[in-house]
Design an enzyme around this catalytic site. Structure first.
Site, PDB file in Angstrom:
ATOM      1  N   ASP A  22       1.845  -1.478   6.342  1.00  0.00           N
ATOM      2  CA  ASP A  22       2.009  -0.896   7.681  1.00  0.00           C
ATOM      3  C   ASP A  22       1.335  -1.630   8.847  1.00  0.00           C
ATOM      4  O   ASP A  22       0.180  -2.041   8.738  1.00  0.00           O
ATOM      5  CB  ASP A  22       1.404   0.509   7.728  1.00  0.00           C
ATOM      6  CG  ASP A  22       1.708   1.356   6.535  1.00  0.00           C
ATOM      7  OD1 ASP A  22       2.491   0.948   5.679  1.00  0.00           O
ATOM      8  OD2 ASP A  22       1.132   2.458   6.452  1.00  0.00           O
ATOM      9  N   GLU A 204       4.515  10.164   6.190  1.00  0.00           N
ATOM     10  CA  GLU A 204       3.450   9.213   6.498  1.00  0.00           C
ATOM     11  C   GLU A 204       3.597   8.668   7.919  1.00  0.00           C
ATOM     12  O   GLU A 204       4.657   8.757   8.536  1.00  0.00           O
ATOM     13  CB  GLU A 204       3.474   8.055   5.478  1.00  0.00           C
ATOM     14  CG  GLU A 204       3.235   8.545   4.050  1.00  0.00           C
ATOM     15  CD  GLU A 204       3.141   7.438   3.012  1.00  0.00           C
ATOM     16  OE1 GLU A 204       2.237   7.516   2.167  1.00  0.00           O
ATOM     17  OE2 GLU A 204       3.954   6.498   3.033  1.00  0.00           O
TER      18      GLU A 204
HETATM   19  C1  FRU Z   1       2.354   4.090   4.326  1.00  0.00           C
HETATM   20  C2  FRU Z   1       1.001   4.279   3.665  1.00  0.00           C
HETATM   21  C3  FRU Z   1       0.114   5.128   4.553  1.00  0.00           C
HETATM   22  C4  FRU Z   1      -1.250   4.719   4.117  1.00  0.00           C
HETATM   23  C5  FRU Z   1      -1.069   3.255   3.812  1.00  0.00           C
HETATM   24  C6  FRU Z   1      -1.893   2.747   2.665  1.00  0.00           C
HETATM   25  O1  FRU Z   1       3.042   2.957   3.910  1.00  0.00           O
HETATM   26  O2  FRU Z   1       1.164   4.846   2.383  1.00  0.00           O
HETATM   27  O3  FRU Z   1       0.354   6.502   4.452  1.00  0.00           O
HETATM   28  O4  FRU Z   1      -2.214   4.927   5.118  1.00  0.00           O
HETATM   29  O5  FRU Z   1       0.306   3.062   3.528  1.00  0.00           O
HETATM   30  O6  FRU Z   1      -1.738   1.369   2.519  1.00  0.00           O
END
Ligand code: FRU
Length: 465
Positions: A22, A204
């Protein structure tokens, strides 16, 4: 260049030699664009999550900086955001200075953490040098619900209520939690948003955006609020993906009558969030990958790119309501081919595929037709196909666009159905080696896909049934 070199895009952000997921902490500050991102500084698979850091003057050329927020033995640094606390409401900078940058991230504590075993809570770090050096706040976490799935804080300033707002998720409960604060340090619960139209998945990386409405003769200019929610799985094209909801926000509660619409019809746009510090149309950046196969992309040792940044607008629709328009930001220098009407573009246009290129044209909707991008000259050369079917739906299909064995079950994008009565649809396709960003119908739909053709030449032609 080697086949693997031919996967590395030129102006999509990629990590130098490690894993990325992300986008985090996106902010335009003092004229520079900062992109932090989920990074494993020690490998090409997910793990040791820390915030990597890159900066850009033009959103096309990125310079890598040292890891900004490193993980530690019992704590990973999950996704979040950065704001400029210009008035120093947090008191984290010396009085009289220009105010700190404050990063909000999720502390993902290990199962053997001494005080928060297995929990996820929101924490902060701050920078007083414009974003290079970061200090972890001494009293973390600053927001803790005793939950194992409470994450992804996105913070923004809400001028009308004079408060900071934080949106986060209870990922496994499919809830967006909204909190407000006067000083970025203490937070009060304001509301919880749920929606029955997005079910059965993890929620998310939420974002809540003020988006300008483009005026027309009978509808004045204005603005509305857009909630962005990423879901895994349950994405529009399978695996992980994103949705938007258009509605209203009063400083505490987001309300909507709308159904979720796909943010992107392709497989490869996840965890998309906006840059802080941007006036007017928001600029969004997504992770150009999919949790269904992110660990298998053939680009080792680096893994994953970001999508092109895109600006967001809303437009009134005939009969009431608003629709979202998205426009990818494409560097001016990219070679552009105008193919015209695909049905008549039967003579192939041959281009060097090492440098990024852009193809524009129109697809007729009354007869099935397709545009084929063929990479290389071999009999079984990879092909990327943009087609219109007998029902007038537009699909980008990368099933056969790879020179390697890659995600065969994730070939076709979700279909785009143009407004009833349309004769044709304009397209604008950008190919930057392994990164494909397609805009349809003036921005009414975007399709982001990764392809791995690994060829130095491409020929582009139209076909009709
Ligand atoms: C989304 C996610 C978020 C988390 C991060 C962990 O892709 O799962 O919810 O903060 O990636 O790498």
């Amino acid at each position: 260049p080697s086949r693997a070199d031919l996967y590395r895009p030129r102006f999509h952000l990629t990590p130098e030699s490690t894993w990325m997921n992300d986008p985090n902490g996106l902010i335009r500050h003092e004229g520079r664009w900062h992109a932090f991102y989920q990074n494993n500084p020690h490998g090409s698979l997910w793990g040791n999550l820390s915030w990597g850091h890159a900066v850009s003057d033009d959103l096309a050329t990125w310079t890598h900086l040292p890891v900004a927020l490193p993980c530690s033995e019992h704590e990973m640094i999950f996704s979040g955001s950065v704001v400029h606390d210009a008035e120093n409401s947090s008191g984290l900078a010396a009085p009289g200075a220009s105010g700190p940058l404050v990063a909000f991230y999720t502390s993902a504590y290990s199962p053997d953490h001494p005080t928060h075993p297995g929990l996820q809570a929101q924490s902060i770090a701050y920078s007083t040098d414009g974003g290079t050096e970061w200090t972890f706040y001494a009293d973390n976490p600053i927001l803790d619900r005793g939950s194992a799935n409470f994450r992804d804080p996105k913070v923004f300033w809400h001028a009308e209520s004079g408060r900071w707002v934080m949106v986060t998720v209870e990922a496994a409960d499919q809830q967006v939690h909204l909190h407000t604060s006067a000083n970025l340090l203490t937070w009060e619960e304001a509301s919880v948003f749920t929606h029955p139209g997005l079910d059965g998945v993890l929620w998310e990386c939420p974002d809540l955006l003020r988006v300008p409405v483009t005026g027309t003769a009978d509808a004045p200019e204005g603005e509305a609020w857009v909630m962005v929610i990423s879901t895994n799985p349950g994405g529009p094209a399978g695996g992980s993906g994103g949705y938007v909801l258009i509605g209203d926000f009063d400083g505490r509660t987001f309300t909507t009558q709308a159904q979720p619409q796909p943010l992107d019809l392709g497989q490869d746009c996840y965890a998309a969030v906006s840059f802080s510090g941007v006036e007017g149309a928001p600029v969004l950046l997504g992770w150009m990958n999919n949790w269904a196969y992110a660990d298998q992309t053939p680009t080792d040792p680096w893994r994953s790119a970001m999508t092109l940044p895109r600006t967001l607008h809303l437009e009134p629709v005939a009969g009431g309501g608003l629709e979202l328009l998205q426009h990818p930001i494409v560097p001016e220098a990219v070679r552009t081919v105008d193919l015209g009407a695909v049905a008549t573009a039967v003579e192939p246009v041959v281009l060097d595929a090492v440098e990024p290129f852009r193809v524009q044209g129109t697809l007729g909707l009354r007869t099935p037709q397709r545009m084929v991008l063929r990479f290389g000259e071999e009999e079984a050369a990879p092909e990327l196909v943009l087609s219109v079917d007998a029902e007038g739906r537009v699909v980008l299909d990368r099933s056969a666009a790879h020179g390697v064995d890659f995600a065969p079950e994730h070939g076709a994008s979700a279909p785009y159905t143009p407004a009833a009565g349309s004769e044709e649809v304009a397209f604008d396709l950008v190919v930057d080696r392994s990164c494909v960003d397609l805009q349809l119908d003036g921005g009414r739909a975007l399709v982001s896909q990764q392809i791995f053709p690994g060829a130095a030449e491409v020929s582009i032609r139209g076909e009709s049934a």
